[in-house]
Design an enzyme around this catalytic site. Structure first.
Site, mmCIF file in Angstrom:
data_model
loop_
_atom_site.group_PDB
_atom_site.id
_atom_site.type_symbol
_atom_site.label_atom_id
_atom_site.label_comp_id
_atom_site.label_asym_id
_atom_site.label_seq_id
_atom_site.Cartn_x
_atom_site.Cartn_y
_atom_site.Cartn_z
ATOM 1 N N SER A 181 0.988 -1.089 -0.798
ATOM 2 C CA SER A 181 -0.063 0.433 0.246
ATOM 3 C C SER A 181 0.893 1.244 0.116
ATOM 4 O O SER A 181 2.434 0.810 0.193
ATOM 5 C CB SER A 181 -0.770 -0.275 1.595
ATOM 6 N N TYR A 194 -2.284 -0.251 10.007
ATOM 7 C CA TYR A 194 -2.219 -1.102 8.700
ATOM 8 C C TYR A 194 -1.624 -0.733 8.191
ATOM 9 O O TYR A 194 -0.114 -1.833 7.230
ATOM 10 C CB TYR A 194 -4.105 -0.501 8.134
HETATM 11 N N1 LIG Z 1 -8.703 -1.000 -1.923
HETATM 12 C C1 LIG Z 1 -7.417 0.038 -1.415
HETATM 13 O O1 LIG Z 1 -8.225 1.225 -1.929
HETATM 14 C C2 LIG Z 1 -6.363 -0.459 -1.010
HETATM 15 C C3 LIG Z 1 -6.452 -1.589 -1.114
HETATM 16 N N2 LIG Z 1 -4.758 -2.430 -0.390
HETATM 17 C C4 LIG Z 1 -4.245 -3.177 -0.772
HETATM 18 O O2 LIG Z 1 -4.869 -4.436 -1.804
HETATM 19 C C5 LIG Z 1 -4.980 -5.768 -1.709
HETATM 20 C C6 LIG Z 1 -6.434 -6.567 -2.128
HETATM 21 O O3 LIG Z 1 -7.512 -5.553 -1.187
HETATM 22 P P1 LIG Z 1 -8.497 -5.243 -1.878
HETATM 23 O O4 LIG Z 1 -9.271 -5.926 -2.939
HETATM 24 O O5 LIG Z 1 -8.921 -3.481 -1.924
HETATM 25 O O6 LIG Z 1 -9.877 -5.099 -0.593
HETATM 26 P P2 LIG Z 1 -11.020 -6.648 -0.753
HETATM 27 O O7 LIG Z 1 -11.518 -6.717 1.271
HETATM 28 O O8 LIG Z 1 -11.409 -6.312 -1.536
HETATM 29 O O9 LIG Z 1 -9.929 -7.378 -0.983
HETATM 30 C C7 LIG Z 1 -9.098 -8.313 0.441
HETATM 31 C C8 LIG Z 1 -9.105 -10.053 0.120
HETATM 32 O O10 LIG Z 1 -7.817 -10.571 1.256
HETATM 33 C C9 LIG Z 1 -8.969 -11.373 1.860
HETATM 34 N N3 LIG Z 1 -8.541 -12.072 3.082
HETATM 35 C C10 LIG Z 1 -8.816 -11.151 3.940
HETATM 36 N N4 LIG Z 1 -7.610 -12.044 5.188
HETATM 37 C C11 LIG Z 1 -7.576 -13.090 4.731
HETATM 38 C C12 LIG Z 1 -6.832 -14.195 5.077
HETATM 39 N N5 LIG Z 1 -5.725 -14.545 6.340
HETATM 40 N N6 LIG Z 1 -6.288 -15.089 4.640
HETATM 41 C C13 LIG Z 1 -6.876 -14.620 2.952
HETATM 42 N N7 LIG Z 1 -7.387 -14.345 2.941
HETATM 43 C C14 LIG Z 1 -7.613 -13.164 2.682
HETATM 44 C C15 LIG Z 1 -10.209 -10.665 1.832
HETATM 45 O O11 LIG Z 1 -11.296 -12.676 2.098
HETATM 46 C C16 LIG Z 1 -10.417 -10.885 0.347
HETATM 47 O O12 LIG Z 1 -10.959 -11.376 -0.551
HETATM 48 C C17 LIG Z 1 -5.427 -5.833 0.047
HETATM 49 O O13 LIG Z 1 -3.761 -5.852 0.535
HETATM 50 C C18 LIG Z 1 -4.899 -4.071 0.721
HETATM 51 O O14 LIG Z 1 -4.717 -4.090 1.786
HETATM 52 C C19 LIG Z 1 -3.402 -1.192 -1.175
HETATM 53 C C20 LIG Z 1 -4.153 -0.109 -1.326
HETATM 54 C C21 LIG Z 1 -5.295 0.605 -1.375
HETATM 55 O O1 LIG Z 2 -5.079 5.101 0.580
HETATM 56 C C1 LIG Z 2 -6.466 5.154 0.870
HETATM 57 O O2 LIG Z 2 -7.466 5.372 0.694
HETATM 58 C C2 LIG Z 2 -6.643 3.626 1.515
HETATM 59 C C3 LIG Z 2 -7.716 2.807 2.196
HETATM 60 C C4 LIG Z 2 -8.428 1.532 2.060
HETATM 61 C C5 LIG Z 2 -6.031 1.019 2.540
HETATM 62 C C6 LIG Z 2 -4.782 1.135 1.457
HETATM 63 O O3 LIG Z 2 -4.503 1.245 1.606
HETATM 64 C C7 LIG Z 2 -4.866 2.493 1.669
HETATM 65 O O4 LIG Z 2 -3.746 3.010 1.024
#
Ligand SMILES: NC(=O)C1=CN([C@@H]2O[C@H](COP(=O)(O)OP(=O)(O)OC[C@H]3O[C@@H](n4cnc5c(N)ncnc54)[C@H](O)[C@@H]3O)[C@@H](O)[C@H]2O)C=CC1
Ligand SMILES: O=C(O)c1cccc(O)c1O
Length: 298
Positions: A181, A194
């Protein structure tokens, strides 16, 4: 530019039921890779053919009957997502396997990776996407929430990367990408657990990359900013999101981004695909920011 290096390759994706994970799975499939899509509960495969995709394109997690082997869980995806939406990789049929994997469980990670290698073949590509968001001020943060955040975001990446590195190292080939992130490098209000977990992960992946680069295995990071997924929209009070410690409207989140828009999951997946591809053959231990310029905004 046509990205190459995916045809016939085997890719393991964690967090594949989420917004970014589902987009990574789609692009890998379109590129001709065989994909093992994992999440806490086995992601429903074939969702991009329209049967289970939710509004934002995320795969819906569904428990599978117990006792099934990996092969029986895999089924061919017959309709790749529409052309033109992804990176310039060749569209084609690819097999998608789905499996439950909780990345906090080191034994389960090890067992699944051995099972994949035995039943499907050598893992060429691994993508760490699983993550959870913790939003609490330092004064309110509980030790339990701190530990849980690190267990998924940091320990989870360690478990998967180490187990994959152990099978890739003797073969002296492979590539890994970890979705960290932009919060890894910048202090954020109410994101202490986080951001700290992502900072630790980022440094772990750099060290991993340092050790594996001489073996020809490239490890890189994609650092997204605000991206339109359930993790992000859950903070939008105007979109029915929870009233969390960090909350705002879409406009609030856009305001800190020089490009004045959120990333779509596919923007992040495109960067992942590039770093996995042959065209990134000289890129190792690198952080690729996909945040619309938010990090360097004054
Ligand atoms: N959406 C955003 O604004 C941002 C997201 N990220 C990162 O991107 C990655 C993906 O997130 P998103 O797709 O946005 O969120 P999301 O919440 O849609 O997907 C995250 C997935 O990880 C899974 N997960 C959680 N705990 C788990 C575990 N113990 N074992 C296996 N799977 C698990 C969840 O079930 C979910 O399907 C994450 O690492 C998040 O921190 C980073 C920066 C910004
Ligand atoms: O920038 C963000 O909004 C943000 C939100 C959820 C998780 C992240 O890692 C983010 O950077």
């Amino acid at each position: 530019m046509q990205l190459t290096g995916f045809d016939g390759k085997l890719a393991l994706v964690t967090g594949a039921a989420g917004g970014i994970g589902a987009a990574v799975v789609r692009l890998l499939q379109e590129s001709g890779a065989t994909v093992v899509a994992t999440d806490r509960e086995a992601p429903v495969v074939g969702a991009s053919s329209g049967d289970t995709a939710s509004a934002d394109g995320a795969l819906t997690p569904t428990p599978l009957p117990e006792g099934e082997g990996l092969e029986s869980r895999g089924r061919p995806l017959l309709s790749p997502s529409p052309p033109g939406k992804g990176v310039g990789v060749r569209a084609g049929l690819a097999t998608l396997h789905s499996h439950a994997l909780d990345v906090t469980d080191a034994t389960a990670v090890d067992t699944l990776i051995k099972q994949i290698e035995a039943d499907i073949g050598p893992i060429d590509l691994a993508i760490n996407v699983a993550g959870i968001l913790s939003t609490a001020s330092v004064l309110d943060l509980t030790a339990e929430e701190w530990r849980r955040t690190f267990a998924v975001n940091t320990d989870g990446v360690f478990h998967v990367s180490q187990a994959v590195a152990r099978v890739m190292a003797p073969r002296r080939r492979g590539a890994m990408v970890t979705v960290s992130s932009n919060a890894a490098g910048i202090p954020r209000q109410n994101m202490a657990a986080y951001a700290a977990s992502k900072a630790a992960t980022t440094m772990f992946v750099r060290c991993l990359g340092l050790e594996l680069a001489p073996l020809g295995i490239r490890c890189n990071i994609v650092a997204p900013g605000s991206t339109r997924t359930p993790m992000q929209t859950g903070m939008w009070t105007d979109a029915g999101g929870e009233a969390r410690t960090i909350a705002g409207t879409l406009e609030t989140f856009k305001s800190g981004i020089p490009l004045a828009k959120l990333a779509e999951p596919e923007d992040i997946a495109n960067a992942v695909m590039f770093l996995l591809s042959d065209q990134a053959g000289h890129i190792a231990m690198s952080d690729l920011y996909v945040d619309g310029g938010a990090t360097l905004r004054a």
